[in-house]
Design a protein around this motif. Sequence first.
Motif, mmCIF file in Angstrom:
data_model
loop_
_atom_site.group_PDB
_atom_site.id
_atom_site.type_symbol
_atom_site.label_atom_id
_atom_site.label_comp_id
_atom_site.label_asym_id
_atom_site.label_seq_id
_atom_site.Cartn_x
_atom_site.Cartn_y
_atom_site.Cartn_z
ATOM 1 N N ARG A 70 5.057 -3.201 4.392
ATOM 2 C CA ARG A 70 4.834 -4.537 4.911
ATOM 3 C C ARG A 70 5.298 -4.331 5.971
ATOM 4 N N PRO A 127 2.105 -4.870 -0.022
ATOM 5 C CA PRO A 127 1.730 -3.670 0.156
ATOM 6 C C PRO A 127 1.080 -2.450 -0.535
ATOM 7 N N ILE A 147 1.765 -11.251 -0.739
ATOM 8 C CA ILE A 147 1.642 -9.948 0.145
ATOM 9 C C ILE A 147 1.861 -9.030 -0.906
ATOM 10 N N GLU A 178 4.962 -12.178 7.303
ATOM 11 C CA GLU A 178 6.678 -13.112 6.957
ATOM 12 C C GLU A 178 6.395 -14.602 7.776
#
Length: 313
Positions: free
Chosen positions: A142, A163, A161, A149
């Motif tokens: 991240r 990761p 998102i 963000e």
Amino acid sequence: MVVTLEVSAKETVAEGVVTLTLTHPAGARLPDWTPGSHIELVLPEGTIRHYSLCGNRWDAYTYRIAVLREPLGRGGSSYVHDALRVGDRVGVGGPRNHFPLVPSEKYLFIAGGIGITPLLPKVRQAELLGADWQLLYGGRTRASMAFAEELAAAHGERVRIAPQDECGLLDLVSWLGTPRPDTKVYCCGPAPLLAAVEAACAHWPPYTLRTERFTAADRSAPVRDTPFEVELRRTGRTVTVTPEVSVLDAVRRVGAEVLSSCEQGTCGTCLTPVLQGRPDHRDSILADHERAANTCMFLCVSRSCDDRLVLDL
């Protein structure tokens, strides 16, 4: 044409990623650009690198790019990270766009790492047009994912998102779902991601998927290993291109002034119209339907399927 711009801001936006804001020293307006455009950054020590514009296309006075530090690269990113300062001046060529956003009712955007940069303006454009869109954004961690963000905060559930250290590899088949004729898929990122997305979209309607590569795709052997002729229609000159010489070098030897940069078939600088003949397309830019049209080619890597090509040079 290369213009001189000034680094007016430099900011760390993720682990190993900095953004540069570029402006004209005299405050002049910069050339307009469209989502997917990139510029050629000519660094003070002479290195030329290509970066996607990821700022606000409606701001006529600034360009923004994001640069990933690549320890195994050729030194350009290290110079940007370690030596380039606010107030320094750099050369800028372009902008050029070989990754345009085409009209569609719906979009699926897929980004891997720094591949988010050309997709940021596309997301903003899709939002502005009121299109239905979603973004899947993967990265190592991240902390390494630039703009994650702000994307999540601005667009909520439209953005996922993911990761790798938290979610594993992107589940592309599930995320893409059933092929849909009203949807375009855009992807930018490392080669393994592009290959996986191409495989996942293999049964989608033709021309659904559009990709952009940071490095050249693996190329098979040329269609022919014998010499061919290239005619420069505007000058009336003809040159023989032998197997060990690129078309770019050959036409330059007879006086053609063709700009080039990467010489790997990834930047698009040497795009040239084709008037007759069938190019052996070996670039990493053109879509399948653009290759089939045979109306242009990238001289740095592409060759000929026929005994003769006629170029608009």
